[in-house]
Design a protein around this motif. Structure first.
Motif, mmCIF file in Angstrom:
data_model
loop_
_atom_site.group_PDB
_atom_site.id
_atom_site.type_symbol
_atom_site.label_atom_id
_atom_site.label_comp_id
_atom_site.label_asym_id
_atom_site.label_seq_id
_atom_site.Cartn_x
_atom_site.Cartn_y
_atom_site.Cartn_z
ATOM 1 N N VAL A 1 35.230 32.669 35.322
ATOM 2 C CA VAL A 1 34.643 33.825 34.539
ATOM 3 C C VAL A 1 35.336 34.404 33.341
ATOM 4 O O VAL A 1 34.922 35.289 32.376
ATOM 5 N N PHE A 2 37.278 34.095 33.618
ATOM 6 C CA PHE A 2 37.728 34.634 33.322
ATOM 7 C C PHE A 2 37.483 33.641 31.493
ATOM 8 O O PHE A 2 37.535 34.850 30.147
ATOM 9 N N TRP A 3 37.558 32.903 31.350
ATOM 10 C CA TRP A 3 37.064 31.857 29.913
ATOM 11 C C TRP A 3 35.964 32.984 28.923
ATOM 12 O O TRP A 3 35.670 32.846 28.326
ATOM 13 N N VAL A 4 34.543 33.306 30.623
ATOM 14 C CA VAL A 4 33.678 33.587 29.598
ATOM 15 C C VAL A 4 33.747 35.264 29.518
ATOM 16 O O VAL A 4 33.591 35.185 27.974
ATOM 17 N N LEU A 5 34.236 35.656 29.623
ATOM 18 C CA LEU A 5 34.816 37.047 29.547
ATOM 19 C C LEU A 5 35.682 36.886 27.733
ATOM 20 O O LEU A 5 35.682 37.904 27.013
ATOM 21 N N GLY A 6 36.332 36.234 27.757
ATOM 22 C CA GLY A 6 37.412 35.955 26.531
ATOM 23 C C GLY A 6 36.447 34.785 25.514
ATOM 24 O O GLY A 6 36.589 35.859 24.642
ATOM 25 N N GLY B 1 44.723 27.781 34.550
ATOM 26 C CA GLY B 1 44.098 27.538 35.108
ATOM 27 C C GLY B 1 44.356 26.169 35.206
ATOM 28 O O GLY B 1 44.808 25.782 36.605
ATOM 29 N N VAL B 2 45.448 25.854 34.512
ATOM 30 C CA VAL B 2 45.717 24.202 35.426
ATOM 31 C C VAL B 2 47.070 24.624 35.851
ATOM 32 O O VAL B 2 47.105 23.561 37.024
ATOM 33 N N LEU B 3 47.853 25.658 35.935
ATOM 34 C CA LEU B 3 48.837 25.714 37.305
ATOM 35 C C LEU B 3 48.370 25.973 38.704
ATOM 36 O O LEU B 3 48.675 25.395 39.404
ATOM 37 N N LEU B 4 46.965 27.003 38.332
ATOM 38 C CA LEU B 4 46.183 27.300 39.703
ATOM 39 C C LEU B 4 45.830 26.079 40.267
ATOM 40 O O LEU B 4 45.409 25.878 41.418
ATOM 41 N N ILE B 5 45.141 25.052 39.160
ATOM 42 C CA ILE B 5 44.505 23.521 40.130
ATOM 43 C C ILE B 5 45.409 23.001 40.396
ATOM 44 O O ILE B 5 45.393 21.982 41.594
ATOM 45 N N LEU C 1 39.203 27.195 48.187
ATOM 46 C CA LEU C 1 40.159 27.432 47.276
ATOM 47 C C LEU C 1 40.082 27.174 46.138
ATOM 48 O O LEU C 1 40.266 27.956 45.242
ATOM 49 N N THR C 2 40.151 26.367 46.302
ATOM 50 C CA THR C 2 39.913 25.063 44.387
ATOM 51 C C THR C 2 38.767 25.840 44.255
ATOM 52 O O THR C 2 38.433 26.468 42.687
ATOM 53 N N TRP C 3 37.671 26.124 44.560
ATOM 54 C CA TRP C 3 36.420 26.542 44.132
ATOM 55 C C TRP C 3 36.315 27.864 43.716
ATOM 56 O O TRP C 3 36.265 28.337 42.337
ATOM 57 N N ILE C 4 37.228 28.861 43.916
ATOM 58 C CA ILE C 4 37.278 30.075 43.746
ATOM 59 C C ILE C 4 38.369 29.925 42.464
ATOM 60 O O ILE C 4 37.932 31.168 41.872
ATOM 61 N N VAL C 5 39.191 29.346 43.295
ATOM 62 C CA VAL C 5 39.943 29.604 41.322
ATOM 63 C C VAL C 5 39.416 28.863 40.038
ATOM 64 O O VAL C 5 39.366 29.316 39.090
#
Length: 107
Positions: free
Chosen positions: A76-81, A51-55, A66-70
């Motif tokens: 979503v990944f956080w919620v799934l985890g 997340g940090v790297l992508l942001i 693109l920032t919003w999509i990332v």
């Protein structure tokens, strides 16, 4: 008295509650290692790092949509985890979940 399974589930859930929660979960897991706790500590660390790297990467590109999509993808990944941790499952997050286990196997 908390059982090892309960401790692992607690660690797994706490790992997803901010960076401070991740640090607390890491300390708790190191004191009483469980497979479930270790698994989710690695998953949460991977989500944080990616997340940090992508942001940072998207910030340099400067495309706000693109920032919003990332940010949405990381959420979503956080919620799934977190859902996986609450259910006591060792289910990897999409895309990089299996790699997180390999990359952070020392944890």
């Amino acid at each position: 008295m908390e059982t090892t399974t309960d401790n692992g589930k607690t660690v797994a859930i706490i790992a997803y509650i901010t960076l401070v929660g991740w640090i607390i979960a890491l300390i708790m897991n190191n004191a009483n290692k469980t497979a479930l706790g270790s698994y989710h500590v690695r998953q949460a660390l991977g989500i944080i790092c990616v997340g940090v790297l992508l942001i940072i990467l998207v910030s340099f590109i400067g495309i706000s949509i693109l920032t919003w999509i990332v940010q949405l993808a990381v959420l979503v990944f956080w919620v799934l985890g977190l859902v996986s941790a609450v259910q006591g499952e060792m289910k990897p997050v999409p895309v990089f979940g299996e790699q997180f286990q390999e990359w952070f196997k020392g944890i």
